[in-house]
Design a protein around this motif. Structure first.
Motif, short mmCIF file in Angstrom:
data_model
loop_
_atom_site.label_atom_id
_atom_site.label_comp_id
_atom_site.label_asym_id
_atom_site.label_seq_id
_atom_site.Cartn_x
_atom_site.Cartn_y
_atom_site.Cartn_z
N ASP A 72 0.83 -1.22 0.00
CA ASP A 72 0.00 0.00 0.00
C ASP A 72 0.86 1.25 0.00
OD1 ASP A 72 -2.39 -1.37 -0.10
OD2 ASP A 72 -2.72 -1.31 2.08
N GLN A 73 1.94 1.26 0.79
CA GLN A 73 2.82 2.42 0.84
C GLN A 73 3.51 2.64 -0.51
OE1 GLN A 73 3.13 4.69 3.46
NE2 GLN A 73 4.15 5.83 1.82
N ALA A 74 3.93 1.57 -1.15
CA ALA A 74 4.56 1.68 -2.46
C ALA A 74 3.58 2.27 -3.48
CB ALA A 74 5.07 0.32 -2.92
N ILE A 75 2.32 1.88 -3.39
CA ILE A 75 1.30 2.42 -4.29
C ILE A 75 1.12 3.90 -4.02
CG2 ILE A 75 -1.17 2.37 -4.85
CD1 ILE A 75 -1.01 -0.71 -4.27
N ARG A 76 0.99 4.27 -2.75
CA ARG A 76 0.83 5.69 -2.40
C ARG A 76 2.03 6.51 -2.89
NH1 ARG A 76 -1.50 3.39 2.22
NH2 ARG A 76 0.44 3.47 3.39
N ASN A 77 3.23 5.98 -2.68
CA ASN A 77 4.44 6.68 -3.14
C ASN A 77 4.44 6.84 -4.67
OD1 ASN A 77 5.35 6.88 -0.53
ND2 ASN A 77 6.82 5.18 -0.70
N GLY A 78 4.02 5.80 -5.36
CA GLY A 78 3.97 5.87 -6.83
C GLY A 78 3.02 6.93 -7.31
N TRP A 79 1.84 7.01 -6.71
CA TRP A 79 0.86 8.02 -7.10
C TRP A 79 1.34 9.42 -6.73
CZ3 TRP A 79 -2.83 7.76 -10.48
CH2 TRP A 79 -3.40 6.52 -10.79
#
Length: 83
Positions: A72-79
């Motif tokens: 989830d954190q990686a997704i947030r960082n990507g966005w």
């Protein structure tokens, strides 16, 4: 029987009808089994396509699996444009 030519680099191009017979498409893999008497056997390695092929594709050997929180954190960082 299909006759193939070996190039100076030791490469062989399989004809379209052979690839169709094996059921392979670009990006698929072919296994070659070396047999006695100067013979070899070709067989297609069935690749998993779609969701089934995607699951586990991001895992890196020797690294622990990521937790849902890390994902989830990686997704947030990507966005957010962060790496």
């Amino acid at each position: 029987m299909t006759i193939l030519t070996v190039t100076a680099k030791g490469q062989v191009t399989l004809r379209k009808e052979v690839l169709q017979h094996l059921g392979v498409k670009p990006g698929d893999k072919i296994a070659v089994e070396v047999l006695p008497g100067g013979k070899a056997s070709l067989s297609a390695i069935k690749s998993k396509r779609g969701l089934e092929g995607f699951i586990g594709s991001l895992h890196r050997s020797g690294e622990p699996a990521r937790s849902l929180e890390e994902i989830d954190q990686a997704i947030r960082n990507g966005w957010a444009g962060k790496r």
